[in-house]
Design a protein around this motif. Structure first.
Motif, PDB file in Angstrom:
ATOM      1  N   LEU A 136      -7.278  -5.271  -5.963  1.00  0.00           N
ATOM      2  CA  LEU A 136      -7.958  -4.475  -6.699  1.00  0.00           C
ATOM      3  C   LEU A 136      -7.369  -3.290  -7.453  1.00  0.00           C
ATOM      4  N   GLY A 137      -6.165  -3.137  -6.868  1.00  0.00           N
ATOM      5  CA  GLY A 137      -5.317  -1.611  -7.495  1.00  0.00           C
ATOM      6  C   GLY A 137      -5.909  -0.598  -6.879  1.00  0.00           C
ATOM      7  N   TYR A 138      -4.968   0.214  -6.718  1.00  0.00           N
ATOM      8  CA  TYR A 138      -5.075   1.455  -5.720  1.00  0.00           C
ATOM      9  C   TYR A 138      -6.118   2.326  -5.989  1.00  0.00           C
ATOM     10  N   ASN A 139      -6.172   2.635  -7.312  1.00  0.00           N
ATOM     11  CA  ASN A 139      -7.339   3.587  -7.751  1.00  0.00           C
ATOM     12  C   ASN A 139      -8.578   3.103  -7.624  1.00  0.00           C
ATOM     13  N   PRO A 183       1.618   2.091   7.427  1.00  0.00           N
ATOM     14  CA  PRO A 183       2.053   2.783   6.437  1.00  0.00           C
ATOM     15  C   PRO A 183       2.764   2.328   5.323  1.00  0.00           C
ATOM     16  N   GLN A 184       2.678   3.070   4.087  1.00  0.00           N
ATOM     17  CA  GLN A 184       3.492   2.282   2.855  1.00  0.00           C
ATOM     18  C   GLN A 184       4.884   2.310   2.991  1.00  0.00           C
ATOM     19  N   SER A 185       5.410   3.241   3.837  1.00  0.00           N
ATOM     20  CA  SER A 185       6.802   3.362   4.360  1.00  0.00           C
ATOM     21  C   SER A 185       7.219   2.021   5.005  1.00  0.00           C
ATOM     22  N   LYS A 186       6.412   1.259   5.645  1.00  0.00           N
ATOM     23  CA  LYS A 186       6.758   0.211   6.455  1.00  0.00           C
ATOM     24  C   LYS A 186       6.329  -1.158   5.898  1.00  0.00           C
ATOM     25  N   GLY A 187       5.788  -1.222   4.645  1.00  0.00           N
ATOM     26  CA  GLY A 187       5.613  -2.331   3.782  1.00  0.00           C
ATOM     27  C   GLY A 187       4.243  -2.533   3.305  1.00  0.00           C
ATOM     28  N   ALA A 188       3.635  -1.560   3.324  1.00  0.00           N
ATOM     29  CA  ALA A 188       2.096  -1.476   2.759  1.00  0.00           C
ATOM     30  C   ALA A 188       2.363  -1.280   1.090  1.00  0.00           C
ATOM     31  N   THR A 189       3.043  -2.268   0.372  1.00  0.00           N
ATOM     32  CA  THR A 189       3.332  -1.947  -0.963  1.00  0.00           C
ATOM     33  C   THR A 189       2.657  -3.030  -1.764  1.00  0.00           C
ATOM     34  N   GLY A 190       2.577  -2.966  -3.085  1.00  0.00           N
ATOM     35  CA  GLY A 190       2.214  -4.061  -4.018  1.00  0.00           C
ATOM     36  C   GLY A 190       0.518  -4.341  -3.539  1.00  0.00           C
ATOM     37  N   SER A 194      -3.380  -1.793  -1.694  1.00  0.00           N
ATOM     38  CA  SER A 194      -4.831  -1.588  -2.070  1.00  0.00           C
ATOM     39  C   SER A 194      -5.633  -2.547  -1.248  1.00  0.00           C
ATOM     40  N   ASP A 195      -5.093  -3.058  -0.073  1.00  0.00           N
ATOM     41  CA  ASP A 195      -6.064  -3.973   0.800  1.00  0.00           C
ATOM     42  C   ASP A 195      -6.874  -3.237   1.476  1.00  0.00           C
ATOM     43  N   LEU A 196      -8.240  -3.361   1.278  1.00  0.00           N
ATOM     44  CA  LEU A 196      -8.998  -2.402   1.853  1.00  0.00           C
ATOM     45  C   LEU A 196      -9.213  -2.645   3.390  1.00  0.00           C
TER      46      LEU A 196
END
Length: 317
Positions: A136-139, A183-190, A194-196
């Motif tokens: 979806l994209g973060y926004n 957490p984003q710092s532990k791999g929640a990127t890309g 934005s995974d709901l």
């Protein structure tokens, strides 16, 4: 023979119809009809005798005097046939609940979901079934959370403190923002960012307290909320964050989902706490509803929400 004031009629030989009137013995003789009309005479007399029998309490449904309709010797009439009843159509099968996908909760007696699979084989099967979804994209993900998914009657509630914020748009990040359960710092990127399925609205201060600490059971409290959320150290002295009781199961199932879909390992101590919470705080109607709503937005479901027992068949995430 005396039969009272009623008339009795009997058919004598030669087609003579005799009438006995209560013992007076008067006799009336009916002349036989010509041979070509004999069937009419027989039928008429038979019907007439049927009416006469009814005067003596005998059945009136006897057929006319016709040898073709006489039962064979030794025949015994069977029980009367039951009236035919209109058949009732079988009820239509009820539609399955939960969206009708592969994760639908099985009916009693059906084999368990992903029957026979455990550990790595089960993780792979769950990954193949749930990993494909729309990014979806973060926004857009944040907009959905604050205006639709978690907005109820114009209010959004923090999952850690219970504080509510009235809004119809993405709020100021210093007031309320989006918690990444993983957490984003532990791999929640890309796409994972934005995974709901692991994103929730949180009070900004509570979100800051959680930071990227692992989840666990706090023994020594450093920070707490009236809701029950805590930050502190566990029995082993590790700094951990403990969500409020009503959100513990949601956190556990979000973490199991993330680990399965994105191939990330959960530390043993954190996994033990999550599995405990998965049992203590079971799936409720709100969590199921949210799971179905997310499916409409990004095209996949969290299988651990549809069947929380799946986590018990995986020894090590």
């Amino acid at each position: 023979m005396r039969v009272g004031p009623r008339h009795a009629h009997v058919l004598g030989s030669g087609g003579v119809l005799r009438t006995i009137n209560g013992g007076h013995g008067r006799r009336l003789t009916a002349h036989r009809a010509p041979a070509r009309n004999s069937w009419r005479t027989s039928t008429t007399i038979g019907a007439y005798l049927g009416r006469c029998r009814s005067n003596f309490g005998e059945p009136t449904h006897a057929r006319p005097l016709d040898r073709r309709h006489r039962p064979p010797p030794g025949h015994r009439p069977g029980p009367p046939a039951e009236p035919r009843r209109a058949s009732t159509p079988a009820p239509a099968p009820r539609p399955a609940q939960g969206g009708g996908d592969v994760f639908e909760t099985p009916a009693p007696g059906k084999p368990p979901r992903f029957e026979g699979l455990t550990d790595k084989a089960l993780i792979q099967a769950l990954h193949d079934a749930a990993a494909k979804h729309k990014d979806l994209g973060y926004n857009q993900a944040r907009k959905i959370i604050f205006t639709e998914l978690d907005n109820h009657e114009g209010k959004v509630k923090c999952v850690y403190t219970g504080r509510e914020l009235r809004t119809d748009k993405i709020p100021n990040a210093s007031d309320m923002n989006t918690e990444h359960t993983w957490p984003q710092s532990k791999g929640a990127t890309g796409a994972a960012k934005s995974d709901l399925h692991h994103l929730f609205p949180t009070d900004s201060k509570a979100n800051s307290q959680r930071s990227s600490y692992p989840f666990g059971e706090v023994q020594k409290v450093k920070w707490s909320s009236p809701s029950g959320a805590k930050l502190g150290t566990d029995a082993e002295g590790r700094t951990v964050f403990e969500p409020p009781p009503e959100h513990k199961g949601n956190v556990a199932r979000a973490m199991f989902y993330f680990s399965t879909v994105y191939g990330k390992a959960i530390p043993a101590a954190e996994e033990a706490a999550l599995k405990k919470w998965n049992v203590q705080d079971q799936v409720d109607a709100a969590e199921l509803t949210r799971n179905g709503a997310i499916e409409k937005y990004q095209g996949n479901r969290n299988p651990f929400v549809d069947d929380a027992t799946l986590a018990q068949r995986i020894a090590d995430f």
